[in-house]
Write a protein that holds these residues in place. Structure first.
Motif, mmCIF file in Angstrom:
data_model
loop_
_atom_site.group_PDB
_atom_site.id
_atom_site.type_symbol
_atom_site.label_atom_id
_atom_site.label_comp_id
_atom_site.label_asym_id
_atom_site.label_seq_id
_atom_site.Cartn_x
_atom_site.Cartn_y
_atom_site.Cartn_z
ATOM 1 N N GLY A 45 -3.312 -7.812 -2.295
ATOM 2 C CA GLY A 45 -2.749 -9.123 -2.024
ATOM 3 C C GLY A 45 -1.717 -9.032 -0.922
ATOM 4 N N PRO A 46 -1.058 -10.156 -0.613
ATOM 5 C CA PRO A 46 -0.115 -10.169 0.499
ATOM 6 C C PRO A 46 1.143 -9.327 0.271
ATOM 7 N N ARG A 47 1.536 -9.095 -0.999
ATOM 8 C CA ARG A 47 2.773 -8.367 -1.266
ATOM 9 C C ARG A 47 2.580 -7.012 -1.936
ATOM 10 N N LEU A 48 1.373 -6.733 -2.398
ATOM 11 C CA LEU A 48 1.124 -5.440 -3.036
ATOM 12 C C LEU A 48 -0.370 -5.156 -3.054
ATOM 13 N N ARG A 49 -0.669 -3.850 -3.065
ATOM 14 C CA ARG A 49 -2.055 -3.400 -3.106
ATOM 15 C C ARG A 49 -2.085 -1.992 -3.680
ATOM 16 N N GLY A 50 -3.261 -1.585 -4.135
ATOM 17 C CA GLY A 50 -3.386 -0.237 -4.671
ATOM 18 C C GLY A 50 -4.627 -0.085 -5.518
#
Length: 158
Positions: A45-50
């Motif tokens: 997403g725009p604020r976190l990924r993983g």
């Protein structure tokens, strides 16, 4: 009643979860319990990924009326190495006429998700300072089937 404004949402992330072979616990006094284990996956997403780490899962309960209630616990690892505990309940209601199509693992991901109701309420816990804002938000999600697993569009409730 006070005017407190309308509830709005903002996209948090999309998530795909690969599933392990399911474990059917059997039918007990409140319905049939099935464990859909997580074998991994990704979120972005725009604020976190993983990545979604293996070892979590959904301890689902199929009620006598055919509705599935979700009881999910997952561990997310962000791209920068932090861990986030994600939990959610929810409901997956499918019309009786669709249940045979959804029972076939080879083709169920081809069923249009607009034909069933699959909603969740994700919450998060983390000790990571840069993601501490997740500890204080409520989310909603829409689920749908994909080949080999399940996917969600998750939105933060403003």
């Amino acid at each position: 009643m006070k005017d407190i404004g309308e509830i709005s949402t903002a996209h948090l992330f999309d998530m795909a979860v690969d599933l392990s072979p399911r474990l059917d616990v059997g039918t007990g006094p409140v319905g049939r319990r099935v464990l859909f284990g997580s074998a991994g996956g990704t979120f972005e997403g725009p604020r976190l990924r993983g990545e979604v780490l293996p070892g979590g899962g959904d301890w689902a309960l199929f009620r006598p009326d055919g509705v599935m209630t979700l009881d999910v616990r997952l561990t997310l690892r962000t791209h920068d190495g932090d861990l986030i505990h994600m939990t959610y309940g929810g409901r997956w209601a499918t019309p009786p006429a669709l249940r045979a199509d959804l029972a076939d693992p080879a083709t169920r991901h081809q069923v249009d998700p607009a034909r069933y109701y699959f909603r969740t309420n994700p919450l998060f816990e983390t000790g990571a300072k840069r993601y501490a804002w997740l500890n204080d938000i409520v989310c909603v999600g829409s689920g749908y089937l994909i080949e080999g697993g399940i996917a969600y569009k998750v939105a933060q409730v403003a």
